[in-house]
Write an enzyme that holds these catalytic residues in place. Structure first.
Site, PDB file in Angstrom:
ATOM      1  N   ASP A  17       0.817  -1.221   0.000  1.00 56.83           N
ATOM      2  CA  ASP A  17       0.000   0.000   0.000  1.00 56.83           C
ATOM      3  C   ASP A  17       0.853   1.275   0.000  1.00 56.83           C
ATOM      4  OD1 ASP A  17      -2.137  -1.838   0.416  1.00 56.83           O
ATOM      5  OD2 ASP A  17      -1.896  -1.689   2.591  1.00 56.83           O
ATOM      6  N   GLU A 224     -11.421   0.006  -3.296  1.00 58.50           N
ATOM      7  CA  GLU A 224     -10.587   0.527  -2.191  1.00 58.50           C
ATOM      8  C   GLU A 224      -9.366   1.240  -2.774  1.00 58.50           C
ATOM      9  OE1 GLU A 224      -9.378  -2.899   0.134  1.00 58.50           O
ATOM     10  OE2 GLU A 224      -8.221  -3.729  -1.507  1.00 58.50           O
TER      11      GLU A 224
HETATM   12  O1  FUB Z   1      -3.180  -3.605   3.510  1.00 56.16           O
HETATM   13  C1  FUB Z   1      -4.481  -3.882   3.946  1.00 56.16           C
HETATM   14  C2  FUB Z   1      -5.478  -3.590   2.885  1.00 56.16           C
HETATM   15  O2  FUB Z   1      -5.184  -4.344   1.727  1.00 56.16           O
HETATM   16  C3  FUB Z   1      -5.479  -2.174   2.387  1.00 56.16           C
HETATM   17  O3  FUB Z   1      -6.088  -1.279   3.250  1.00 56.16           O
HETATM   18  C4  FUB Z   1      -6.150  -2.338   1.095  1.00 56.16           C
HETATM   19  O4  FUB Z   1      -6.070  -1.248   0.237  1.00 56.16           O
HETATM   20  C5  FUB Z   1      -5.467  -3.581   0.559  1.00 56.16           C
HETATM   21  O5  FUB Z   1      -4.272  -3.288  -0.084  1.00 56.16           O
END
Ligand code: FUB
Length: 325
Positions: A17, A224
């Site tokens: 991320d 997301e």
């Molecule tokens: O790293 C945890 C979660 O996985 C993140 O918040 C999302 O965007 C995905 O990458």
């Protein structure tokens, strides 16, 4: 392609991320710090049980990348219960702010802020989460006029659906089929980073006919990992489509949208999640992202990489095929 491109930036820890920034002429990457543990995968993201943050830095894009050690641990954040997920950072009035999501003591995802005089920490957290904040994956845009915007939100384990009524309801339905897809949240930070100016509102992502993208359109709908970059005065919202594993982007004239879907930035990577940032370094554009190639495909053990991004004069982004060299 230089020797660093499309390779893990560090291999001493797992990182994911990545939110990349240039502060004072140096490159800083604010990633999640994946734990080196084996964990069964589930839709709620229990396998992402990260406990702290390490900040990475590079003097130049083709030079070595340094892990600057522990910057913030969950035990030092009064309101946090567990799961430190994808952070971002912003420099305002000479201070560096780490903006991060975590579950509070009731297991509800919130957004917190921690402050430091150094871009690599250690960061001192505020006593409580930002009032009115919810869900995951904050990305912060410091706009040209000095206003500070926060984009965030994630489906499923990120709990975005659970707030459709205006308050937290873990049994809320997930929009599907022809229902309008949920979008990321938009809010403005106060200049001292202690709160939002107003409650977060949901951003609209429209198709080529000006109609909202539908929940069943999984190749294009928001899941997301929002990011915002500006190019020739326009705002570009990019994000992950989650279940279909694409990075996509949409264009708008204002920081809070609406945004019109434009296309795909990157084809799927190894591992379930895909999450990125876009940054201009010395006049060139780069995509920072992660994949699970180095861990042999374990979705919860990811490694941050970057690659050059080609953006045409009209803002169109060339699609990246991550394993073509
Ligand atoms: O790293 C945890 C979660 O996985 C993140 O918040 C999302 O965007 C995905 O990458």
């Amino acid at each position: 392609m230089n020797d660093n491109e499309r390779k893990p930036l560090v291999t001493n820890i797992f990182t994911a991320d990545p939110s990349a920034h240039v502060f004072d002429g140096k490159i800083y990457i604010y990633p999640s710090h994946d734990m080196d543990i084996d964990h069964e995968e589930d839709d709620d993201g229990e396998q992402y049980c990260m406990e702290d943050y390490h900040i990475l830095s590079m003097d130049t894009i083709d030079g070595p990348c340094k892990d600057n050690g522990l910057a913030l641990h969950q035990d030092d954040i009064p309101w946090v219960g567990r799961q430190l997920w994808a952070p971002d950072a912003v420099k305002v009035n000479g201070k560096y702010y780490l903006v991060f999501p975590a579950k509070d003591k009731d297991d509800v995802f919130r957004i917190g802020v921690a402050e430091s005089d150094s871009p690599v920490g250690p960061f001192k957290p505020q006593d409580n989460y930002i009032e009115g904040s919810y869900s995951i994956d904050p990305a912060v845009l410091l706009d040209d006029d000095g206003r500070i915007y926060c984009y965030n939100g994630g489906l499923w384990g990120g709990q975005l659906e659970m707030w459709q009524s205006g308050s937290f309801n873990p049994d809320e339905h997930r929009p599907e089929g022809d229902e309008k897809a949920l979008g990321p949240l938009f809010a403005e930070f106060k200049q001292d980073m202690t709160g939002f100016v107003a409650a977060p509102k949901m951003i609209d992502i429209l198709d080529e006919n000006g109609e909202p993208i539908k929940a069943g359109d999984e190749d294009r709908r928001y899941f997301e990992g929002p990011w915002m970059h500006k190019f020739n005065g326009k705002y570009y919202l990019s994000y992950s489509t989650g279940t279909t594993h694409y990075l996509c982007y949409a264009e708008g004239d204002k920081p809070d949208g609406p945004f019109t879907y434009k296309g795909r930035i990157m084809e799927p990577v190894i591992g379930w999640t895909t999450h990125h940032s876009i940054v201009e370094i010395n006049g060139e554009w780069y995509l920072f992202y992660h994949d699970s190639e180095f861990s042999g495909g374990a979705s919860n053990k990811r490694s941050v990489k970057y690659t050059k991004l080609n953006i045409a004069e009209d803002g169109t982004i060339e699609t990246i095929h991550p394993y073509d060299h």
